[in-house]
Design an enzyme around this catalytic site. Structure first.
Site, PDB file in Angstrom:
ATOM      1  N   CYS A 148      45.489 -57.898   9.229  1.00 55.02           N
ATOM      2  CA  CYS A 148      46.902 -58.133   8.902  1.00 55.02           C
ATOM      3  C   CYS A 148      47.691 -58.302  10.194  1.00 55.02           C
ATOM      4  O   CYS A 148      47.525 -57.515  11.129  1.00 55.02           O
ATOM      5  CB  CYS A 148      47.431 -56.936   8.109  1.00 55.02           C
ATOM      6  SG  CYS A 148      49.192 -57.045   7.742  1.00 55.02           S
ATOM      7  N   GLU A 173      49.516 -61.265   0.437  1.00 54.34           N
ATOM      8  CA  GLU A 173      50.953 -61.529   0.572  1.00 54.34           C
ATOM      9  C   GLU A 173      51.768 -60.918  -0.563  1.00 54.34           C
ATOM     10  O   GLU A 173      52.859 -60.405  -0.339  1.00 54.34           O
ATOM     11  CB  GLU A 173      51.222 -63.038   0.677  1.00 54.34           C
ATOM     12  CG  GLU A 173      50.524 -63.748   1.842  1.00 54.34           C
ATOM     13  CD  GLU A 173      50.649 -63.053   3.178  1.00 54.34           C
ATOM     14  OE1 GLU A 173      51.682 -62.386   3.431  1.00 54.34           O
ATOM     15  OE2 GLU A 173      49.700 -63.149   3.968  1.00 54.34           O
ATOM     16  N   HIS A 191      52.298 -57.437   0.304  1.00 54.33           N
ATOM     17  CA  HIS A 191      53.387 -57.274   1.280  1.00 54.33           C
ATOM     18  C   HIS A 191      54.746 -57.234   0.567  1.00 54.33           C
ATOM     19  O   HIS A 191      55.591 -56.393   0.849  1.00 54.33           O
ATOM     20  CB  HIS A 191      53.406 -58.425   2.285  1.00 54.33           C
ATOM     21  CG  HIS A 191      52.565 -58.196   3.508  1.00 54.33           C
ATOM     22  ND1 HIS A 191      52.722 -57.102   4.333  1.00 54.33           N
ATOM     23  CD2 HIS A 191      51.566 -58.923   4.062  1.00 54.33           C
ATOM     24  CE1 HIS A 191      51.843 -57.174   5.332  1.00 54.33           C
ATOM     25  NE2 HIS A 191      51.122 -58.263   5.190  1.00 54.33           N
TER      26      HIS A 191
END
Ligand code: ZN
Length: 174
Positions: free
Chosen positions: A88, A131, A134
């Protein structure tokens, strides 16, 4: 376009769920352009808005087939499992083998506010899950088992004290 500093582990902005995008305007397009430039500069194959400190639910990507952006993404289907050594941009130079879904289906919107759907497998599926995590305020660390998590915390403390050995040069997911 502009390259932004990427927020890293310990920054509270990475732990907060992002807010749904409601305005599909020039500001959103500019944000996506800046995010793509930041992602290519890093480099990574995906980048979520909160990784540059913006609490909006969108991410950009390019897994080798050209740039894309998806707004208000929802993971709406999945199949199988796949282990992949994943890193990441917000947890620099560290990688772990992580099992996630092998194939996923994501619904969302393009930058004009039109509905879009994406099916992904392999790296694309990995990036989509990374994603969306996130945007939900979740880092890949939350997918580690107890032992891996302990090792990760030790490595992050060593890095913070400037004691870390050089990381490997594997490309992070996003
Ligand atoms: Zn990431």
């Amino acid at each position: 376009m502009a390259v932004y500093p990427i927020r890293t582990f310990g920054d509270p902005v990475l732990r907060l769920p992002c807010a749904e995008v409601t305005e599909f305007d020039a500001t959103l397009r500019k944000l996506a352009d800046d995010m793509l430039e930041t992602m290519y500069d890093a480099p990574g194959v995906g980048l979520a808005a909160n990784q540059i400190g913006v609490q909006k639910r969108l991410f950009v990507y390019d897994v080798g087939d050209g740039p894309g952006a998806i707004v208000n993404p929802v993971l709406s289907g999945h199949r199988g499992e796949w282990e992949y050594t994943e890193g990441c941009l917000s947890v620099p130079d560290l990688h772990w083998p992580i099992v996630r879904f092998a194939e996923v289906h994501v619904d969302g919107f393009d930058l004009d506010g039109d509905p879009i759907s994406i099916d992904g497998d392999e790296l694309m599926a990995r990036m989509l899950q990374h994603e969306v995590d996130h945007l939900d305020g979740r880092l890949l660390l939350s997918h580690l088992d107890r032992r891996q998590h302990k090792d990760a915390m030790r490595a992050l403390r060593r890095r913070a004290m400037g004691l870390s050995e050089a990381g490997d040069d594997r490309e992070p997911v996003g």
